[in-house]
Design an enzyme around this catalytic site. Structure first.
Site, PDB file in Angstrom:
ATOM      1  N   ASN A 149       7.349  12.412 -23.811  1.00  0.00           N
ATOM      2  CA  ASN A 149       6.311  11.443 -24.156  1.00  0.00           C
ATOM      3  C   ASN A 149       6.048  11.467 -25.659  1.00  0.00           C
ATOM      4  OD1 ASN A 149       5.191  10.188 -21.532  1.00  0.00           O
ATOM      5  ND2 ASN A 149       5.450  12.371 -21.082  1.00  0.00           N
ATOM      6  N   GLU A 150       6.813  10.675 -26.353  1.00  0.00           N
ATOM      7  CA  GLU A 150       6.763  10.646 -27.801  1.00  0.00           C
ATOM      8  C   GLU A 150       5.453  10.023 -28.280  1.00  0.00           C
ATOM      9  OE1 GLU A 150       8.741  12.390 -29.204  1.00  0.00           O
ATOM     10  OE2 GLU A 150      10.859  11.990 -28.854  1.00  0.00           O
TER      11      GLU A 150
END
Ligand code: GLP
Length: 644
Positions: free
Chosen positions: A176-177
């Protein structure tokens, strides 16, 4: 989101670390600090084992969320040990992994499926139909349904009882950037540039790293009943602080753990080192004002107020939480300032091997013997140049006998292009020579080209290509060493076995590694040693190379040289030493800094961070300047090692 319930057993919390109110002001999520990753991993494995056993005893399955990366490796090793030695069974366990690279088949050496099989699944009695990972090979048009199905399966299993997490340098959990929303679900995501850089060594070059992945969303993760995020090593210290003490933001997805009622950060000392309670402990509670603590506080205050040390006044101490320092001594700010100023001043020396014929009582290194035998350990070939290229040059110029020991071959860092160049040169030479004598060289060069072609996208090198890459790097290392004035025979290549038989994120220390280093010490009998890796991620080549050194040092117990030998720690790829930690600061002129950069340029496969070495030296110098010391172009810094 389902309502998370407290799990039956809270073994970690029984570890006796009470959260003080003062600390809570800074730490917004429960954070447990262990001396090292081994003890932290053992504690977590103990909690998981207890959870599984308790649920099994009452006929229930346990749903575990698992993670990849180097961080959970010691935890998986401990689970395997519990299975083998203490009868822990995984028959009643269902697992869901966080993520998978898009485009990688299960049998690819870098697929997360393969990683999990190697690190855990193949060694315990988990039933294959209870193992779940996103599938990296589903066609693009089927990804959406695949992700929804993944969420359904988790829900069907009853939700995650416990989710294990690591943290990436961008603050991501799973993949989850930055920008991932708090309620995001399992989906396809494009990988951040930093994340791909960090995976470059796994894939032998950033160009080979997949550009996207399928990951559980932040929302999926937060629905787990319990979350444990692990982090090791100094390079994680900054992002751990942001996630634990910073505001909740989608720019650091790990910060969302602050919103979960049952989340714990489990970190080693190096990863905890930027938390306020360790970095500025006087802000959190009473401290003992010994000399290192005074230095830490005064340096911090000077930096914060942007004032040189000698200009701090009593009010500055009182208004910045350091009133206890003045209260602890009969001295006024003026006297404390002078004391700390002198301490910092005395760390500066242009003579890293000691200056002959002078009073050395206030110098970091002793005058005698002179010249010294100095051994410099470089875990991967570039480390010594990044961390102490200027100091290497000085040591040689000042007449010391320097041995530069390259602990590992570093071949996994060499880009395909370098090997292809070599092969093509050979092929062209052969072609222009028109001689049958070139036949064997030609077929060797062809086999290199073919092996690299055959790898295709995301492929892996066979051993003979690794060997060639090692030799290419050796040549570059010798070349860089000559820029630092070292002679051909001053370099030694150990090719430690852990590196040759391993891969990034899963290297494993072997006794033979320490023996290789022991032989160097016994043979060379150094007066001074430079090493690095003490604060690195424990499964990195740097940390394992340091362990090899530390164990070799212990093996040399009783050897004469140890009585008169200082060990200096430098930082290569890890976060630089902070001003208060520095015991020796070696200044550099603009020319010296340029020369260090020149040495680094001899390496073809450097990443952006490595090339920033000179910028870090400039930052060190700027910090010393701001404290009121002389103004230099750059500084390389060192800390004395105290053997345990
Ligand atoms: C990858 C994984 C994450 C992991 C991170 C950190 O991005 N998808 O789950 O936490 O790497 O890796 P490491 O533990 O090797 O530092």
């Amino acid at each position: 989101m389902s309502t998370p319930t407290t799990p039956p057993l809270q073994i970690l919390e029984a570890a006796g670390q009470k959260q003080t109110n003062q600390r809570e002001r800074f730490e917004k999520v429960r954070t447990l600090v262990h001396p090292d990753s081994a003890s932290a991993s053992a504690a977590l494995a103990g909690e998981v084992a207890a959870l599984i056993r308790e649920r099994s005893a009452s006929g229930k399955l346990t749903v575990l969320g698992l993670a990849t990366g180097s961080t959970p490796v010691p935890f998986y090793r401990e689970l395997i040990r519990l299975h083998r030695d203490e009868g822990l069974s995984f028959r009643d366990v269902i697992t869901f992994n966080l993520d998978e690279y898009y485009g990688l088949a299960r049998d690819h050496p870098e697929s997360y499926y393969r990683f999990m099989s190697d690190q855990l699944f193949d060694h315990v009695d988990l039933s294959p139909d209870r193992i779940h990972l996103p599938d990296g090979t589903v066609p693009m048009e089927a990804v959406y349904d695949h992700c929804r199905d993944y969420e359904h399966r988790i829900a069907e299993a009853g939700g995650l009882d416990l989710q294990i997490l690591g943290i990436g340098r961008t603050g991501h959990i799973g993949f989850n950037e930055p920008g991932s929303a708090i309620d995001s679900a399992t989906r396809m995501i494009t990988l951040d540039r930093v994340t791909r850089q960090d995976a470059a060594a796994d894939f032998m070059g950033v160009a080979n790293v997949p550009r996207s992945a399928i990951t559980m969303g932040v929302g999926t993760i937060l629905e787990a009943k319990r979350l444990v995020l692990m982090a090791w090593g100094a390079n994680k210290a900054g992002i751990v602080r942001e996630a634990v003490e910073g505001k909740v933001t989608d720019q650091v997805s790990a910060s969302f753990l602050q919103t979960h009622p049952n989340a714990t950060f489990l970190v080693d000392q190096a990863a905890a080192s930027y938390l306020t309670r360790f970095r500025f402990p006087w802000l959190v509670g009473p401290v003992e004002w010994d000399a290192p603590m005074k230095k830490r506080a005064v340096v911090w205050m000077a930096r914060k107020l942007e004032k040189p040390v000698l200009k701090l006044v009593d009010e500055d101490y009182n208004e910045n939480g350091a009133e206890g320092l003045l209260a602890s001594t009969s001295e006024a700010a003026y006297e404390v300032n002078i004391d700390i100023f002198n301490r910092v001043q005395h760390t500066i020396t242009g003579w890293p091997g000691g200056k002959p014929g002078v009073d050395d009582s206030r110098r970091p290194e002793r005058s005698q013997p002179f010249p010294k035998r100095v051994v410099v350990f470089s875990p991967e070939p570039t480390d010594a140049f990044i961390g102490m290229g200027g100091t290497l040059t000085r040591l040689r110029e000042q007449g010391h006998e320097v041995r530069l020991v390259f602990q590992t071959s570093g071949n996994l860092r060499v880009a395909d292009g370098a090997a292809l160049n070599f092969a093509r040169v050979v092929l062209e030479m052969a072609e222009s020579s028109h001689s049958p004598e070139w036949e064997s060289q030609t077929s060797y060069a062809r086999s290199i080209v073919e092996a690299i072609d055959a790898k295709g996208e995301f492929g892996i090198d066979p051993d003979f290509v690794r060997k060639l890459k090692a030799l290419i790097l050796r040549g570059e290392a010798r070349d860089a060493a000559s820029v630092c004035r070292l002679r051909y025979h001053d370099s030694q290549f150990l090719d430690l076995p852990f590196y040759e038989s391993g891969r990034y994120r899963r290297f494993r220390f072997e006794t033979a590694d320490a023996e290789g280093v022991r032989d160097v010490l016994a043979d060379f009998q150094p007066h001074s040693v430079f090493a690095t890796g003490d604060a690195s991620d424990p499964s990195s080549p740097q940390a394992i190379a340091f362990r090899a050194f530390a164990e070799a040092w212990a093996m040399a117990y009783g050897a004469g040289f140890r009585n008169d030998c200082k060990v200096w720690l430098y930082r290569g790829r890890d976060r630089p030493l902070e001003a208060h930690e520095i015991d020796m600061a070696v200044p550099m002129s603009p020319d010296q800094l340029e020369e260090k950069t020149e040495a680094l340029r001899r390496f073809m496969s450097l990443n952006e961070d490595d090339l920033n070495a000179a910028a870090r030296n400039r930052e060190n110098a700027a910090v010393y300047d701001s404290l009121g010391m002389a103004e230099y172009e750059g500084i390389e810094s060192f800390k004395l090692w105290k053997a345990p």
